[in-house]
Design an enzyme around this catalytic site. Structure first.
Site, short mmCIF file in Angstrom:
data_model
loop_
_atom_site.label_atom_id
_atom_site.label_comp_id
_atom_site.label_asym_id
_atom_site.label_seq_id
_atom_site.Cartn_x
_atom_site.Cartn_y
_atom_site.Cartn_z
N ARG A 1 0.83 -1.21 0.00
CA ARG A 1 0.00 0.00 0.00
C ARG A 1 0.86 1.26 0.00
O ARG A 1 2.04 1.22 0.33
CB ARG A 1 -0.89 0.04 1.26
CG ARG A 1 -2.09 -0.84 1.21
CD ARG A 1 -2.79 -0.88 2.57
NE ARG A 1 -2.03 -1.60 3.58
CZ ARG A 1 -2.41 -1.76 4.84
NH1 ARG A 1 -3.54 -1.24 5.27
NH2 ARG A 1 -1.66 -2.45 5.68
N LYS B 1 2.11 1.71 7.45
CA LYS B 1 2.38 0.84 8.59
C LYS B 1 3.31 1.47 9.61
O LYS B 1 4.08 2.39 9.30
CB LYS B 1 2.97 -0.50 8.11
CG LYS B 1 1.96 -1.41 7.46
CD LYS B 1 0.69 -1.60 8.29
CE LYS B 1 0.88 -2.50 9.48
NZ LYS B 1 -0.42 -2.64 10.25
N ASP C 1 -3.07 -6.95 15.41
CA ASP C 1 -2.31 -5.68 15.36
C ASP C 1 -2.37 -4.96 16.71
O ASP C 1 -1.54 -4.10 16.99
CB ASP C 1 -2.79 -4.78 14.21
CG ASP C 1 -4.28 -4.49 14.24
OD1 ASP C 1 -4.98 -4.97 15.16
OD2 ASP C 1 -4.74 -3.77 13.33
N HIS D 1 -0.42 1.32 16.33
CA HIS D 1 -0.76 0.15 17.16
C HIS D 1 0.22 -0.01 18.32
O HIS D 1 0.76 -1.10 18.56
CB HIS D 1 -0.79 -1.12 16.30
CG HIS D 1 -1.78 -1.05 15.17
ND1 HIS D 1 -3.15 -1.01 15.37
CD2 HIS D 1 -1.60 -0.97 13.82
CE1 HIS D 1 -3.76 -0.94 14.20
NE2 HIS D 1 -2.85 -0.90 13.24
N GLU E 1 -5.26 4.86 13.83
CA GLU E 1 -6.28 3.96 14.39
C GLU E 1 -6.97 4.51 15.63
O GLU E 1 -7.98 3.95 16.06
CB GLU E 1 -5.68 2.58 14.69
CG GLU E 1 -4.75 2.48 15.88
CD GLU E 1 -3.30 2.88 15.58
OE1 GLU E 1 -3.02 3.35 14.47
OE2 GLU E 1 -2.46 2.71 16.49
N TYR F 1 -0.49 4.29 10.87
CA TYR F 1 -0.95 3.28 11.83
C TYR F 1 0.23 2.98 12.76
O TYR F 1 1.35 2.75 12.29
CB TYR F 1 -1.36 1.98 11.12
CG TYR F 1 -2.65 2.11 10.36
CD1 TYR F 1 -3.85 2.32 11.02
CD2 TYR F 1 -2.68 2.02 8.97
CE1 TYR F 1 -5.04 2.45 10.33
CE2 TYR F 1 -3.86 2.15 8.26
CZ TYR F 1 -5.04 2.37 8.95
OH TYR F 1 -6.21 2.50 8.26
N1 LIG Z 1 -4.82 -7.43 10.87
C1 LIG Z 1 -5.12 -6.44 10.03
O1 LIG Z 1 -4.56 -6.31 8.95
C2 LIG Z 1 -6.19 -5.47 10.41
C3 LIG Z 1 -6.70 -4.55 9.48
C4 LIG Z 1 -7.71 -3.67 9.88
C5 LIG Z 1 -8.19 -3.71 11.18
N2 LIG Z 1 -7.64 -4.60 12.06
C6 LIG Z 1 -8.03 -4.70 13.45
O2 LIG Z 1 -9.30 -5.29 13.59
C7 LIG Z 1 -9.77 -4.98 14.91
C8 LIG Z 1 -11.22 -4.52 14.84
O3 LIG Z 1 -11.29 -3.25 14.21
P1 LIG Z 1 -12.69 -2.55 13.94
O4 LIG Z 1 -12.42 -1.35 13.13
O5 LIG Z 1 -13.68 -3.55 13.47
O6 LIG Z 1 -13.09 -2.07 15.41
P2 LIG Z 1 -14.55 -1.56 15.87
O7 LIG Z 1 -14.28 -0.58 16.97
O8 LIG Z 1 -15.38 -1.16 14.73
O9 LIG Z 1 -15.19 -2.90 16.48
C9 LIG Z 1 -14.65 -3.54 17.60
C10 LIG Z 1 -15.75 -4.32 18.26
O10 LIG Z 1 -15.18 -5.09 19.31
C11 LIG Z 1 -16.12 -5.13 20.35
N3 LIG Z 1 -15.48 -5.58 21.58
C12 LIG Z 1 -14.71 -4.88 22.45
N4 LIG Z 1 -14.35 -5.67 23.48
C13 LIG Z 1 -14.90 -6.89 23.24
C14 LIG Z 1 -14.89 -8.12 23.93
N5 LIG Z 1 -14.25 -8.27 25.10
N6 LIG Z 1 -15.55 -9.16 23.38
C15 LIG Z 1 -16.21 -9.04 22.21
N7 LIG Z 1 -16.28 -7.89 21.51
C16 LIG Z 1 -15.62 -6.84 22.03
C17 LIG Z 1 -16.66 -3.71 20.40
O11 LIG Z 1 -17.87 -3.62 21.12
C18 LIG Z 1 -16.84 -3.44 18.91
O12 LIG Z 1 -18.12 -3.82 18.45
C19 LIG Z 1 -8.80 -3.89 15.43
O13 LIG Z 1 -7.82 -4.47 16.27
C20 LIG Z 1 -8.16 -3.38 14.17
O14 LIG Z 1 -6.93 -2.74 14.39
C21 LIG Z 1 -6.66 -5.47 11.68
#
Ligand SMILES: NC(=O)c1ccc[n+]([C@@H]2O[C@H](COP(=O)([O-])OP(=O)(O)OC[C@H]3O[C@@H](n4cnc5c(N)ncnc54)[C@H](O)[C@@H]3O)[C@@H](O)[C@H]2O)c1
Length: 371
Positions: A18, A77, A270, A98, A120, A96
């Site tokens: 990206r 990143k 992440d 993290h 983020e 980002y």
């Molecule tokens: N690995 C990757 O490449 C990548 C890419 C994008 C996003 N992400 C990650 O994905 C994750 C989610 O991001 P998002 O934008 O969907 O966040 P978001 O804030 O939209 O959603 C997170 C959800 O988790 C819920 N939550 C919080 N604590 C909880 C628990 N103990 N049990 C169950 N649910 C719980 C919240 O209520 C919320 O609905 C983040 O860590 C983000 O950084 C990773």
């Protein structure tokens, strides 16, 4: 207003293709009065050649150190180890980060005096506008890779997501029904898997129960989650508490109880991961097997869809970047007078942590007034 130099370096994380700004976003910054240094080749992986940046007035530079010498560096990143040598007190970084899952990077930012804003944790009235576009893409991708790794050819149990006539579909559990979790659930349901959505937010469960994003909902308590995970073919981890280390919702015991060849895709890796057995993997070597379960824990999932992801990210980042550059030019960055559109983004400033959840993750690091 003073002109600020914005640097756009090439990404160097494994498999990352990206770029943080497309040529049209660079044009936007230049029209606004700023100067943009683009590292040669920065956009190639996402389909944006150097000529496209030059055509809108960017200065192409071969040397990464020169790009990192800009007043404001915007990238995708978190800075990798070799990039941390460029940190300095008069640098403003926008990317980002993290940090809750990155103790060494956090320490390097704090000790360097660099002012660091995280995509983020930037917050507006709708949520997390700079995380959402990548969560949308990562969620869609999680459905694809989760289903694909169930294939026996990929080390999975040989279960087809949608089942067949007379054979029930695969069971999927999605932990966290935010942006990423919702898109993962939609994707898995699109493949006709049976999807249970887990969240701590009852309103969110209620909404998804009503709109039919999932087949079933479950409030997030480890003992209640246990039996869904034991039965699951695919578990997607997407729970987030912004800025904080991810909550561990699926324990090692739960993973051990899963059928051999089942798959976990932990997007929350992440932020440290919401599945106890997760550890970061790369796009080059995305999986490992633990307790017989295939783990896919790539920290930059959207990096493999760079055209879509760069366009979506750049569109979200560019307007905020301009406000940040204006604040840097006016000497307001990091002060109470800085633009409210940057709310929640400041993570590190003046040699101290500046975000409450990040500060909670590192009790040994200095903390300045957090906002
Ligand atoms: N690995 C990757 O490449 C990548 C890419 C994008 C996003 N992400 C990650 O994905 C994750 C989610 O991001 P998002 O934008 O969907 O966040 P978001 O804030 O939209 O959603 C997170 C959800 O988790 C819920 N939550 C919080 N604590 C909880 C628990 N103990 N049990 C169950 N649910 C719980 C919240 O209520 C919320 O609905 C983040 O860590 C983000 O950084 C990773």
């Amino acid at each position: 207003m003073a002109t600020v130099t914005i640097g756009l370096p090439s990404e160097i994380k494994q498999g990352e293709r990206r770029v943080a700004l497309t040529p049209s976003a660079v044009a936007f910054a230049i029209e606004h009065g700023h100067r943009v240094l683009v590292q040669a080749g920065a956009g190639e992986g996402a389909g944006f050649p150097d000529q496209a940046y030059a055509a809108v007035g960017a200065t192409l530079v071969d040397d990464a150190a020169k790009v990192w010498g800009a007043d404001v560096v915007v990238k995708v990143k978190e800075p990798q180890e070799s990039e941390q040598a460029h940190f300095r007190p008069d640098l403003t970084l926008f990317a980002y980060l993290h940090l809750a899952a990155e103790p060494e990077l956090t320490a390097a930012l704090v000790s360097s005096g660099t002012r660091a804003y995280a995509f983020e944790t930037l917050t507006d009235e709708h949520g997390l506008p700079l995380l959402a576009p990548m969560s949308e893409i990562a969620g869609r991708a999680a459905a694809i890779v989760g289903a694909a790794h169930l294939s026996a050819a990929n080390g999975g149990s040989g279960t087809l997501a949608g089942g067949a006539a007379g054979v029930p579909p695969a069971k999927a559990v999605v932990i966290g029904l935010g942006v990423a979790g919702t898109m993962a659930a939609r994707g898995l349901r699109g493949l006709d898997a049976h999807v249970t959505g887990v969240d701590i937010d009852l309103q969110r469960l209620f909404d998804h129960h009503l709109d039919g994003t999932v087949d079933a909902t479950q409030v997030s308590e480890p003992e209640l989650v246990a039996h869904h995970v034991r039965e699951a073919d695919v578990v997607v981890g997407a729970a987030l508490v912004p800025g904080a280390r991810a909550p561990v919702v699926v324990t090692e015991e739960h993973v051990r109880s899963m059928r051999p060849g089942s798959v976990v895709v932990d997007l929350a890796i992440d932020q440290g991961g919401c599945i106890a057995t997760s550890r970061p993997t790369s796009l080059g070597a995305p999986t490992y097997v633990e307790h017989g379960v295939v783990h896919y824990c790539v920290t930059n999932v959207p990096g493999q869809f760079p055209r879509t992801a760069s366009a979506a990210l750049s569109a979200a980042v560019a307007p905020k970047l301009l406000r940040l550059a204006d604040d840097v030019a006016a000497g307001r960055a990091g002060t109470p007078q800085e633009s409210t559109v940057l709310q929640g983004a400041l993570n590190v400033a003046e040699g101290a942590l500046a975000h409450a959840a990040v500060a909670d993750a590192f009790p040994d690091q200095p903390v300045r007034e957090v906002r």
